[in-house]
Design an enzyme around this catalytic site. Structure first.
Site, PDB file in Angstrom:
ATOM      1  N   LEU A  11      68.823 -16.870  26.153  1.00  0.00           N
ATOM      2  CA  LEU A  11      69.569 -15.671  26.544  1.00  0.00           C
ATOM      3  C   LEU A  11      69.312 -14.553  25.534  1.00  0.00           C
ATOM      4  CD1 LEU A  11      72.967 -17.276  27.587  1.00  0.00           C
ATOM      5  CD2 LEU A  11      70.830 -17.077  28.876  1.00  0.00           C
ATOM      6  N   ALA A  12      68.716 -13.471  26.004  1.00  0.00           N
ATOM      7  CA  ALA A  12      68.382 -12.377  25.084  1.00  0.00           C
ATOM      8  C   ALA A  12      68.518 -11.019  25.754  1.00  0.00           C
ATOM      9  CB  ALA A  12      66.960 -12.566  24.561  1.00  0.00           C
ATOM     10  N   GLY A  14      71.520  -9.366  26.138  1.00  0.00           N
ATOM     11  CA  GLY A  14      72.717  -8.626  25.709  1.00  0.00           C
ATOM     12  C   GLY A  14      72.359  -7.407  24.878  1.00  0.00           C
ATOM     13  N   ARG A  18      77.450  -4.784  18.573  1.00  0.00           N
ATOM     14  CA  ARG A  18      78.062  -4.851  17.243  1.00  0.00           C
ATOM     15  C   ARG A  18      77.051  -4.662  16.105  1.00  0.00           C
ATOM     16  NH1 ARG A  18      81.140 -10.358  18.871  1.00  0.00           N
ATOM     17  NH2 ARG A  18      79.494 -10.309  20.437  1.00  0.00           N
ATOM     18  N   THR A  84      76.838 -13.955  30.156  1.00  0.00           N
ATOM     19  CA  THR A  84      75.935 -15.088  29.899  1.00  0.00           C
ATOM     20  C   THR A  84      75.758 -15.938  31.154  1.00  0.00           C
ATOM     21  OG1 THR A  84      77.874 -16.260  29.023  1.00  0.00           O
ATOM     22  CG2 THR A  84      76.399 -15.242  27.414  1.00  0.00           C
ATOM     23  N   ASP A 109      70.668 -15.208  19.801  1.00  0.00           N
ATOM     24  CA  ASP A 109      71.299 -14.751  18.564  1.00  0.00           C
ATOM     25  C   ASP A 109      71.881 -15.905  17.737  1.00  0.00           C
ATOM     26  OD1 ASP A 109      73.447 -15.376  20.182  1.00  0.00           O
ATOM     27  OD2 ASP A 109      74.597 -13.571  19.702  1.00  0.00           O
ATOM     28  N   ASN A 176      82.772 -23.061  20.509  1.00  0.00           N
ATOM     29  CA  ASN A 176      81.605 -23.232  21.360  1.00  0.00           C
ATOM     30  C   ASN A 176      80.399 -22.571  20.696  1.00  0.00           C
ATOM     31  OD1 ASN A 176      79.808 -23.375  23.521  1.00  0.00           O
ATOM     32  ND2 ASN A 176      80.592 -21.462  24.400  1.00  0.00           N
ATOM     33  N   ASN A 383      34.225  -5.290 -17.672  1.00  0.00           N
ATOM     34  CA  ASN A 383      35.482  -4.752 -18.182  1.00  0.00           C
ATOM     35  C   ASN A 383      35.547  -3.271 -17.857  1.00  0.00           C
ATOM     36  OD1 ASN A 383      37.876  -5.544 -20.134  1.00  0.00           O
ATOM     37  ND2 ASN A 383      37.240  -3.454 -20.641  1.00  0.00           N
ATOM     38  N   ASN A 392      37.577   8.066  -4.765  1.00  0.00           N
ATOM     39  CA  ASN A 392      36.980   7.499  -3.551  1.00  0.00           C
ATOM     40  C   ASN A 392      37.060   8.438  -2.362  1.00  0.00           C
ATOM     41  OD1 ASN A 392      39.796   7.194  -3.656  1.00  0.00           O
ATOM     42  ND2 ASN A 392      39.769   5.499  -2.208  1.00  0.00           N
TER      43      ASN A 392
END
Ligand code: UD1
Ligand code: CA
Length: 477
Positions: A11-12, A14, A18, A84, A109, A176, A383, A392
């Site tokens: 379930l995605a 929503g 918040r 849901t 979530d 739940n 070095n 560059n």
């Protein structure tokens, strides 16, 4: 082997109100992965025949992430009916009509659910021949969660949402988790009966089990003792709480595997980072993305590595690096900035206040101090003098600098690219290298120095410098 008897619904859809975010909730990140990716990974451990992800809010962004993480997943659009229950309903309709196994419902979530608990849910569901099986947990603070209502004998009665609960029901601490297994035949039968007659005006999936019970389906609840596994992310405080907890678990996993992490509270390690035994991670360090640390390396303090490889025994101290490769036994920092495409050979050095980008610095070569090395290739055992700049960029295009092996360049050089300095060459201090330097040559570009005697006393009379000059002259006499 896919399990033909299992379909997973995620379930995605929503809004994630918040979170108060322009980014959909399930795309917020935890330990380097979007929430939805955590859930899809856990789901894949069941090797389900079908995965259906329900989307609506910001559907294109969420769908793109789903397709990237789980290319075989069905993306199912929820209509304007909220809740849901409706989300599960549209997903079940999208499954093949002849699918007759278990529908495992996961929330996009609830990212910390682990593979072991998910498997326990499925085993309890299938083993019990259940119509519906819930996951619950005793929540230290169940505010906002649906409560599991049981009768005096402890048998499951139903789920009541926080907003619909009586004061007495609000004292229930068994919450739940929003994770379920359903027998698809029972589920198909009860979904059309879900109503929106509740405080939120939504179809609740949590009403389905009681209806399945009325049809004679067996209802069971799997209660987890670790409430973090089912923690839902609804706002940013919960996001950071979950991040801290997941991080603590990731750090512990590495410690158990032989990695020294001095201060777990200030060390942040993404889920997919790999660290070999006897590596040491010092306080204030973030290891991001696909970063890999080899055995015996010391990383930190105060270091951020993104998608960076650190070789065995290397030291990386107060460094910010992205998409870099640091060789075995090499030394980087303190205070170095390694941008994408930096490849430092074994035993090499990128020292203090050095920035590198798209630069291959060969085995044993050193850029010890105060330099910018970009779009460059340095051979072995060379070095580069302090305060060297690869020029560059000509304002339009980038050009490459090539430095051979066993080269010694002086301090405060500018290498004006494109330019090449041959093997074994030297350059003098302050040289601006505009022309290629043949192997073994000494390059010096300078304007002769001229000293004008007495200039300070004449042009800056009365200053401390002039006074000092006068005294020095007196002493000389
Ligand atoms: C839900 C449960 C609650 C449980 C809690 C656990 C219901 C009615 N309540 O509440 O009992 O304690 O999870 O975390 O199920 N979604 C949709 N479509 C929608 C609404 C939501 O796909 O129309 C998705 C959301 O994107 C989210 C998940 O379902 O991934 C849960 O929705 P959310 O609104 O967060 O439910 P909770 O209030 O947390
Ligand atoms: Ca939630």
């Amino acid at each position: 082997m896919t399990d033909q008897r299992i379909a997973v619904v995620v379930l995605a859809a929503g809004q994630g109100t918040r979170m108060k975010s322009a980014t959909p909730k399930v795309l917020h990140r935890l330990a380097g992965l979007p929430l939805i990716a955590h859930v899809l990974r856990t789901a894949s451990s069941l090797e389900p025949a079908h995965v259906a992800v329900v989307v609506r809010h910001e559907r294109d962004r969420v769908a793109a992430e789903v397709v990237e993480r789980a290319p075989d997943a069905l993306v199912v659009d929820q209509d304007e009916v909220p809740g849901t229950g409706r989300a599960v309903e549209v997903a079940v309709r999208a499954l093949p009509a002849d699918f007759d196994g278990a529908v495992v419902v996961l929330s996009g979530d609830v990212p910390l659910l682990d593979v072991v608990s998910l498997r326990a849910l499925v085993d309890a569901h299938v083993g019990g021949g259940n119509g519906a099986t819930f996951v619950s947990a005793i929540a230290p603070d169940p505010t906002g969660l649906g409560r599991i209502v049981r009768d005096e004998a402890g048998a499951f009665v139903g789920v009541v949402e926080h907003k619909d609960a009586t004061p007495e029901q609000l004292t229930i601490t068994e919450a739940n988790a929003g994770i379920y297994a359903f027998d698809v035949t029972h589920l198909r039968a009860v979904l059309p009966s879900l109503t929106t007659a509740n405080a939120q005006g939504e179809k609740y999936i949590t009403d389905a089990p009681a209806l399945i019970g009325e049809r004679g389906g067996r209802i069971d609840v799997v209660t987890l003792t670790d409430p973090w596994l089912v923690a839902g992310i609804n706002d940013r405080a919960q996001l950071s709480d979950a991040a801290r907890e997941l991080n603590a678990r990731i750090v512990r996993r590495h410690q158990v595997a032989g990695v020294t992490v001095q201060d777990p509270a200030t060390t942040w390690i993404d889920l997919d980072v790999t660290i070999e035994p006897d590596a040491e991670v010092l306080p204030g360090t973030q290891l991001v993305g696909a970063t890999a640390i080899a055995a015996g390396a010391v990383v930190g303090p105060d270091t951020t590595l993104r998608d960076t490889e650190v070789g065995a025994g290397a030291t990386v101290n107060r460094v910010d690096a992205t998409l870099a490769v640091i060789g075995a036994g090499a030394s980087v920092g303190p205070f170095a900035y390694l941008r994408p495409g930096t490849i430092l050979g074994d035993q090499g050095k990128i020292g203090t206040f050095v920035e590198t980008k798209n630069a291959r610095i060969g085995r044993g070569s050193k850029v010890p101090h105060l330099s910018y090395i970009g779009d460059a290739e340095v051979g072995e055992d060379s070095n580069i003098g302090a305060n060297t700049i690869t020029a560059n960029y000509d304002g339009v295009a980038k050009h490459r600098t090539e430095v051979g092996s066993n080269v010694r360049t002086g301090s405060h050089n500018v290498f004006v690219a494109p330019v090449r300095i041959g093997d074994g060459a030297y350059t003098g201090a302050g040289t601006t290298v505009r022309k290629d330097v043949p192997a073994g040559s000494l390059a010096i570009s300078y304007a002769p120095q001229r000293n004008t005697d007495g200039w300070v006393e004449e042009h800056r009379p009365g200053t401390p410098a002039a006074e000092a000059a006068r005294r020095a002259r007196g002493e000389q006499i």
